[in-house]
Design a protein around this motif. Structure first.
Motif, PDB file in Angstrom:
ATOM      1  N   ALA A  31      43.056  39.883  44.864  1.00 46.96           N
ATOM      2  CA  ALA A  31      44.288  39.465  44.869  1.00 46.96           C
ATOM      3  C   ALA A  31      45.330  39.936  46.001  1.00 46.96           C
ATOM      4  O   ALA A  31      46.180  39.410  46.688  1.00 46.96           O
ATOM      5  N   GLY A  32      44.862  41.175  46.269  1.00 42.65           N
ATOM      6  CA  GLY A  32      45.742  41.940  47.428  1.00 42.65           C
ATOM      7  C   GLY A  32      45.376  41.357  48.734  1.00 42.65           C
ATOM      8  O   GLY A  32      46.184  41.403  49.632  1.00 42.65           O
ATOM      9  N   ASP A  33      44.109  40.631  48.837  1.00 46.01           N
ATOM     10  CA  ASP A  33      43.822  40.018  50.195  1.00 46.01           C
ATOM     11  C   ASP A  33      44.289  38.742  50.376  1.00 46.01           C
ATOM     12  O   ASP A  33      44.883  38.198  51.132  1.00 46.01           O
ATOM     13  N   ILE A  34      44.341  38.001  48.851  1.00 42.06           N
ATOM     14  CA  ILE A  34      44.683  36.483  49.332  1.00 42.06           C
ATOM     15  C   ILE A  34      46.311  36.125  48.946  1.00 42.06           C
ATOM     16  O   ILE A  34      46.472  35.147  49.176  1.00 42.06           O
ATOM     17  N   HIS A  35      46.919  36.912  48.275  1.00 37.56           N
ATOM     18  CA  HIS A  35      48.425  36.698  47.966  1.00 37.56           C
ATOM     19  C   HIS A  35      49.153  35.880  49.026  1.00 37.56           C
ATOM     20  O   HIS A  35      49.995  35.256  48.760  1.00 37.56           O
ATOM     21  N   PRO A  36      49.107  36.218  50.251  1.00 38.36           N
ATOM     22  CA  PRO A  36      49.902  35.700  51.331  1.00 38.36           C
ATOM     23  C   PRO A  36      49.702  34.212  51.326  1.00 38.36           C
ATOM     24  O   PRO A  36      50.438  33.362  51.795  1.00 38.36           O
ATOM     25  N   TYR A  37      48.603  33.478  50.639  1.00 33.32           N
ATOM     26  CA  TYR A  37      48.030  32.303  50.965  1.00 33.32           C
ATOM     27  C   TYR A  37      48.503  31.514  49.826  1.00 33.32           C
ATOM     28  O   TYR A  37      48.031  30.355  49.706  1.00 33.32           O
ATOM     29  N   ILE A  38      48.728  32.009  48.499  1.00 40.41           N
ATOM     30  CA  ILE A  38      48.534  31.580  47.396  1.00 40.41           C
ATOM     31  C   ILE A  38      50.094  31.475  46.584  1.00 40.41           C
ATOM     32  O   ILE A  38      51.033  32.267  47.279  1.00 40.41           O
ATOM     33  N   THR A  39      50.482  30.341  45.692  1.00 38.70           N
ATOM     34  CA  THR A  39      51.503  30.321  45.010  1.00 38.70           C
ATOM     35  C   THR A  39      51.833  31.156  43.911  1.00 38.70           C
ATOM     36  O   THR A  39      52.681  31.753  43.794  1.00 38.70           O
ATOM     37  N   ALA A  40      50.711  31.564  43.010  1.00 38.96           N
ATOM     38  CA  ALA A  40      50.753  32.401  42.000  1.00 38.96           C
ATOM     39  C   ALA A  40      49.346  32.996  41.430  1.00 38.96           C
ATOM     40  O   ALA A  40      48.239  32.202  42.035  1.00 38.96           O
ATOM     41  N   ILE A  41      49.372  34.022  40.951  1.00 41.53           N
ATOM     42  CA  ILE A  41      48.037  34.369  40.521  1.00 41.53           C
ATOM     43  C   ILE A  41      48.404  34.724  39.038  1.00 41.53           C
ATOM     44  O   ILE A  41      49.227  35.222  38.596  1.00 41.53           O
ATOM     45  N   HIS A  42      47.359  34.105  38.104  1.00 42.63           N
ATOM     46  CA  HIS A  42      47.594  34.209  36.876  1.00 42.63           C
ATOM     47  C   HIS A  42      46.721  35.150  36.235  1.00 42.63           C
ATOM     48  O   HIS A  42      45.391  35.253  36.721  1.00 42.63           O
ATOM     49  N   ILE A  43      47.308  35.867  35.469  1.00 41.27           N
ATOM     50  CA  ILE A  43      46.190  36.738  34.541  1.00 41.27           C
ATOM     51  C   ILE A  43      45.922  36.065  33.380  1.00 41.27           C
ATOM     52  O   ILE A  43      46.879  36.174  32.398  1.00 41.27           O
ATOM     53  N   ARG A  44      44.872  35.538  33.186  1.00 44.51           N
ATOM     54  CA  ARG A  44      44.432  35.002  31.954  1.00 44.51           C
ATOM     55  C   ARG A  44      43.103  35.539  31.230  1.00 44.51           C
ATOM     56  O   ARG A  44      42.224  35.419  31.622  1.00 44.51           O
ATOM     57  N   GLU A  45      43.544  36.790  30.565  1.00 46.30           N
ATOM     58  CA  GLU A  45      42.613  37.680  29.922  1.00 46.30           C
ATOM     59  C   GLU A  45      42.463  37.528  28.494  1.00 46.30           C
ATOM     60  O   GLU A  45      43.406  38.571  28.048  1.00 46.30           O
ATOM     61  N   LYS A  46      42.163  36.702  27.699  1.00 49.18           N
ATOM     62  CA  LYS A  46      42.304  36.523  26.550  1.00 49.18           C
ATOM     63  C   LYS A  46      41.705  37.686  25.626  1.00 49.18           C
ATOM     64  O   LYS A  46      42.320  37.793  24.324  1.00 49.18           O
ATOM     65  N   HIS A  47      40.729  38.378  26.176  1.00 50.91           N
ATOM     66  CA  HIS A  47      40.324  39.399  25.210  1.00 50.91           C
ATOM     67  C   HIS A  47      40.778  40.830  25.638  1.00 50.91           C
ATOM     68  O   HIS A  47      40.387  41.748  24.901  1.00 50.91           O
TER      69      HIS A  47
END
Lengths: 201, 201
Positions: free
Chosen positions: B23-39
């Protein structure tokens, strides 16, 4: 004379309808009813709260375990945090309207809870309980030692029966929390009243 | 020309350190990062967000699945609701600062999401994906039909590869959501850029 608090905590074993039925019967006699359903989703907890409200349980007596988002959305009075929950201080800061309690198991945890702004703490388990098989109870002496070190209200939990309520109240607890002792009793309302009568000291 | 959105969604399979590193590497290129960790527990999700922030991922790009309490406490931008989450309209009312999205799987669900005030919707799965084995994909035609009926932004998810981004964007999607396609790629940053270059139409 003072009246101790009686908190009733869901067992995770009951159907929502049964739980809501009992809550609807006993709510005038208790301080708070806790929804502690670790395996239920946000939507399921939300629906459980709706059932309680439909059964005339006042929102001011409903406390939700862990899921403060559900508590906030449903405008109930409080949230009870566990070791796997968000930190008390952050919750107090961002959800100032919620009464925030937490479970503690040692003097160190109780002191930290107080420092972080917890409104109350559960301490346990005080007596042997079938919900903690094989784990030695912490006992009334440790309860007493915690009570002499923190000023926030401490509620005793774990193996509380009408016959040992007096012992924890004499030690200085603010009240007791009961799960199966009321919810799985043959006559929950009768049993709740029995606890209440022991809570007057 | 418009730039489509690129949402990256955690897979539930990665260690928090690895996820935060990517996430630290790609964040400038993306709109959002989702934390989807159901457990994961509230505390574990809280700690994952801290790692993202430590790695300079802006809070304005972080979206939490289901746990809006954690999102609110950590002051991140949004929450993504699933079928087992709280209802969109109640969340919008009580957490007005959160951007609220939800997953939809039919025109009926998409219409309801819009009516309830969702800020965006994920629709999927559009293409075959190993995370939904044996389930037929819903396809671009159903995506197109939904896009002609609702006005909220719709993000396509499920089996999205650089080679099929153009197809969903041409259908009118606002962007795409990708899980393993970026997070489990040999070179996540290279792959993220590849998606971005396909999102310009």
């Amino acid at each position: 004379m003072r009246n101790g608090e009686l908190h009733i905590v869901s067992t995770g074993n009951q159907q929502p309808e049964e739980f809501a039925k009992i809550a609807g019967d006993i709510h005038p006699y208790i301080t708070a009813i806790h929804i502690r359903e670790k395996h239920k989703t946000a939507k399921e907890i939300y629906q459980m709260i709706k059932r309680l409200l439909d059964n005339q349980v006042p929102a001011s007596k409903i406390i939700v375990n862990d899921r403060l988002d559900v508590a906030h959305v449903m405008k109930v009075c409080g949230v009870h945090l566990a070791y796997h929950s968000l930190p008390v201080d952050e919750v107090k800061e961002r959800f100032p309207d919620l009464r925030v309690g937490c479970s503690v198991h040692s003097l160190e945890e109780a002191t930290l809870a107080q420092k972080q702004g917890a409104d109350y703490a559960f301490f346990g388990h005080v007596f042997p309980t079938k919900s903690k098989p094989g784990l030695a109870p912490r006992g009334v002496e440790q309860l007493r030692s915690i009570l002499s070190s923190v000023s926030i209200p401490v509620i005793a939990i774990g193996g509380i029966k009408p016959g040992n309520v007096n012992e924890v109240m004499e030690a200085g607890a603010k009240g007791v929390a009961v799960m199966s002792g009321v919810l799985e009793a043959n006559q929950p309302l009768v049993k709740a009243k029995e606890y209440v009568s022991e809570l007057i000291i």
